[in-house]
Motif scaffolding. Sequence first.
Motif, PDB file in Angstrom:
ATOM      1  N   ILE A  47       0.833  -1.196   0.000  1.00  0.00           N
ATOM      2  CA  ILE A  47       0.000   0.000   0.000  1.00  0.00           C
ATOM      3  C   ILE A  47       0.874   1.255   0.000  1.00  0.00           C
ATOM      4  O   ILE A  47       0.564   2.236  -0.681  1.00  0.00           O
ATOM      5  CB  ILE A  47      -0.988   0.005   1.184  1.00  0.00           C
ATOM      6  CG1 ILE A  47      -1.939  -1.192   1.088  1.00  0.00           C
ATOM      7  CG2 ILE A  47      -1.768   1.322   1.242  1.00  0.00           C
ATOM      8  CD1 ILE A  47      -2.710  -1.319  -0.199  1.00  0.00           C
ATOM      9  N   ARG A 107       3.738   1.547  -1.418  1.00  0.00           N
ATOM     10  CA  ARG A 107       4.218   1.703  -2.799  1.00  0.00           C
ATOM     11  C   ARG A 107       3.114   2.273  -3.683  1.00  0.00           C
ATOM     12  O   ARG A 107       3.347   3.162  -4.501  1.00  0.00           O
ATOM     13  CB  ARG A 107       4.720   0.364  -3.351  1.00  0.00           C
ATOM     14  CG  ARG A 107       5.257   0.453  -4.757  1.00  0.00           C
ATOM     15  CD  ARG A 107       6.439   1.429  -4.847  1.00  0.00           C
ATOM     16  NE  ARG A 107       6.953   1.479  -6.202  1.00  0.00           N
ATOM     17  CZ  ARG A 107       7.157   2.612  -6.866  1.00  0.00           C
ATOM     18  NH1 ARG A 107       6.933   3.785  -6.304  1.00  0.00           N
ATOM     19  NH2 ARG A 107       7.611   2.576  -8.093  1.00  0.00           N
ATOM     20  N   TYR A 108       1.901   1.787  -3.510  1.00  0.00           N
ATOM     21  CA  TYR A 108       0.759   2.305  -4.277  1.00  0.00           C
ATOM     22  C   TYR A 108       0.581   3.801  -3.993  1.00  0.00           C
ATOM     23  O   TYR A 108       0.440   4.607  -4.918  1.00  0.00           O
ATOM     24  CB  TYR A 108      -0.507   1.534  -3.902  1.00  0.00           C
ATOM     25  CG  TYR A 108      -1.751   2.065  -4.557  1.00  0.00           C
ATOM     26  CD1 TYR A 108      -2.056   1.739  -5.873  1.00  0.00           C
ATOM     27  CD2 TYR A 108      -2.623   2.905  -3.872  1.00  0.00           C
ATOM     28  CE1 TYR A 108      -3.195   2.239  -6.489  1.00  0.00           C
ATOM     29  CE2 TYR A 108      -3.761   3.392  -4.484  1.00  0.00           C
ATOM     30  CZ  TYR A 108      -4.042   3.062  -5.783  1.00  0.00           C
ATOM     31  OH  TYR A 108      -5.169   3.561  -6.385  1.00  0.00           O
ATOM     32  N   GLU A 109       0.615   4.167  -2.734  1.00  0.00           N
ATOM     33  CA  GLU A 109       0.432   5.563  -2.365  1.00  0.00           C
ATOM     34  C   GLU A 109       1.573   6.443  -2.858  1.00  0.00           C
ATOM     35  O   GLU A 109       1.392   7.644  -3.045  1.00  0.00           O
ATOM     36  CB  GLU A 109       0.272   5.689  -0.850  1.00  0.00           C
ATOM     37  CG  GLU A 109      -1.040   5.111  -0.356  1.00  0.00           C
ATOM     38  CD  GLU A 109      -1.178   5.103   1.156  1.00  0.00           C
ATOM     39  OE1 GLU A 109      -0.158   5.237   1.872  1.00  0.00           O
ATOM     40  OE2 GLU A 109      -2.322   4.943   1.617  1.00  0.00           O
ATOM     41  N   THR A 120       0.347   7.695  -6.339  1.00  0.00           N
ATOM     42  CA  THR A 120      -1.023   8.191  -6.498  1.00  0.00           C
ATOM     43  C   THR A 120      -1.206   9.465  -5.682  1.00  0.00           C
ATOM     44  O   THR A 120      -0.351   9.828  -4.881  1.00  0.00           O
ATOM     45  CB  THR A 120      -2.066   7.145  -6.040  1.00  0.00           C
ATOM     46  OG1 THR A 120      -1.861   6.847  -4.667  1.00  0.00           O
ATOM     47  CG2 THR A 120      -1.985   5.873  -6.871  1.00  0.00           C
ATOM     48  N   LEU A 152       2.471  -0.107 -10.625  1.00  0.00           N
ATOM     49  CA  LEU A 152       1.355  -1.039 -10.473  1.00  0.00           C
ATOM     50  C   LEU A 152       1.681  -2.398 -11.080  1.00  0.00           C
ATOM     51  O   LEU A 152       1.444  -3.435 -10.453  1.00  0.00           O
ATOM     52  CB  LEU A 152       0.095  -0.470 -11.129  1.00  0.00           C
ATOM     53  CG  LEU A 152      -0.590   0.663 -10.363  1.00  0.00           C
ATOM     54  CD1 LEU A 152      -1.633   1.342 -11.246  1.00  0.00           C
ATOM     55  CD2 LEU A 152      -1.230   0.143  -9.099  1.00  0.00           C
ATOM     56  N   VAL A 179       3.150  -3.334  -7.314  1.00  0.00           N
ATOM     57  CA  VAL A 179       1.915  -3.380  -6.533  1.00  0.00           C
ATOM     58  C   VAL A 179       1.101  -4.633  -6.834  1.00  0.00           C
ATOM     59  O   VAL A 179       0.761  -5.393  -5.925  1.00  0.00           O
ATOM     60  CB  VAL A 179       1.074  -2.102  -6.745  1.00  0.00           C
ATOM     61  CG1 VAL A 179      -0.283  -2.208  -6.061  1.00  0.00           C
ATOM     62  CG2 VAL A 179       1.836  -0.872  -6.246  1.00  0.00           C
ATOM     63  N   GLN A 180       0.782  -4.857  -8.079  1.00  0.00           N
ATOM     64  CA  GLN A 180      -0.076  -5.992  -8.433  1.00  0.00           C
ATOM     65  C   GLN A 180       0.537  -7.335  -8.035  1.00  0.00           C
ATOM     66  O   GLN A 180      -0.102  -8.123  -7.354  1.00  0.00           O
ATOM     67  CB  GLN A 180      -0.436  -5.953  -9.924  1.00  0.00           C
ATOM     68  CG  GLN A 180      -1.435  -7.014 -10.363  1.00  0.00           C
ATOM     69  CD  GLN A 180      -0.826  -8.385 -10.566  1.00  0.00           C
ATOM     70  OE1 GLN A 180       0.300  -8.516 -11.010  1.00  0.00           O
ATOM     71  NE2 GLN A 180      -1.563  -9.419 -10.211  1.00  0.00           N
ATOM     72  N   TYR A 208       0.760  -7.621  -4.186  1.00  0.00           N
ATOM     73  CA  TYR A 208      -0.549  -7.752  -3.552  1.00  0.00           C
ATOM     74  C   TYR A 208      -1.127  -9.134  -3.810  1.00  0.00           C
ATOM     75  O   TYR A 208      -1.767  -9.716  -2.939  1.00  0.00           O
ATOM     76  CB  TYR A 208      -1.515  -6.642  -4.005  1.00  0.00           C
ATOM     77  CG  TYR A 208      -2.611  -6.404  -2.994  1.00  0.00           C
ATOM     78  CD1 TYR A 208      -2.374  -5.642  -1.854  1.00  0.00           C
ATOM     79  CD2 TYR A 208      -3.864  -6.970  -3.151  1.00  0.00           C
ATOM     80  CE1 TYR A 208      -3.361  -5.449  -0.902  1.00  0.00           C
ATOM     81  CE2 TYR A 208      -4.854  -6.777  -2.207  1.00  0.00           C
ATOM     82  CZ  TYR A 208      -4.600  -6.012  -1.085  1.00  0.00           C
ATOM     83  OH  TYR A 208      -5.586  -5.840  -0.136  1.00  0.00           O
ATOM     84  N   PHE A 237      -6.915  -2.681  -8.361  1.00  0.00           N
ATOM     85  CA  PHE A 237      -5.584  -2.407  -8.907  1.00  0.00           C
ATOM     86  C   PHE A 237      -5.506  -2.832 -10.374  1.00  0.00           C
ATOM     87  O   PHE A 237      -4.967  -2.115 -11.216  1.00  0.00           O
ATOM     88  CB  PHE A 237      -4.494  -3.140  -8.115  1.00  0.00           C
ATOM     89  CG  PHE A 237      -4.307  -2.667  -6.703  1.00  0.00           C
ATOM     90  CD1 PHE A 237      -4.531  -1.355  -6.336  1.00  0.00           C
ATOM     91  CD2 PHE A 237      -3.895  -3.548  -5.727  1.00  0.00           C
ATOM     92  CE1 PHE A 237      -4.356  -0.926  -5.026  1.00  0.00           C
ATOM     93  CE2 PHE A 237      -3.702  -3.142  -4.419  1.00  0.00           C
ATOM     94  CZ  PHE A 237      -3.934  -1.827  -4.066  1.00  0.00           C
TER      95      PHE A 237
END
Length: 170
Positions: A54, A56-58, A61, A75, A79-80, A83, A118
């Motif tokens: 999360i 890394r996602y943030e 974004t 992503l 991320v993908q 996750y 995602f």
Amino acid sequence: MNKNDGGVLLMKRLFIGSLLILLLVGCGNPMQEELLSYINEDLPPLAEKESEVIARYESVTGDNYTNDEVMYAALVDEVQPKYQSFITDLEAVEIEEKEIKTVHEDFIEAANLQHSAFLTVISAIEEQDREKIDEANQKLSKARKMMRQYQVDLKTLAEDNEIEWEKENK
């Protein structure tokens, strides 16, 4: 997509990223023991893994959004797959007690919905499709609601089994 689109996608950390430690108040029984093990042993390593993904996602974004290429690479490359690994680990948790298993399955469902979001963001960037961004945001919103319900259900289960919540001192 643009910087504002990324801001819409900013999400809060899931409950697992802010776990509380449970302490047993009464005598041990199989349900209490398994619930304590679930919270204190099974979830912490998952919390760490989820928190990293999360974060890394943030990092690509919201206010951290720079462009679609950077977001897309993060992503797809990090991320993908991370996750998905988190979900695999979450699904591997073995639970005997039906009530705990039911709550845990709700957690898995919320995590799978978030993962789907995602994947939808990835598709939206590939296709430059604003409607898919909206779809991803709806999935993220629903996943957050599901996670809040998971929190309530887990806390209720603990209270019903004479286990009290105590914040971990860090």
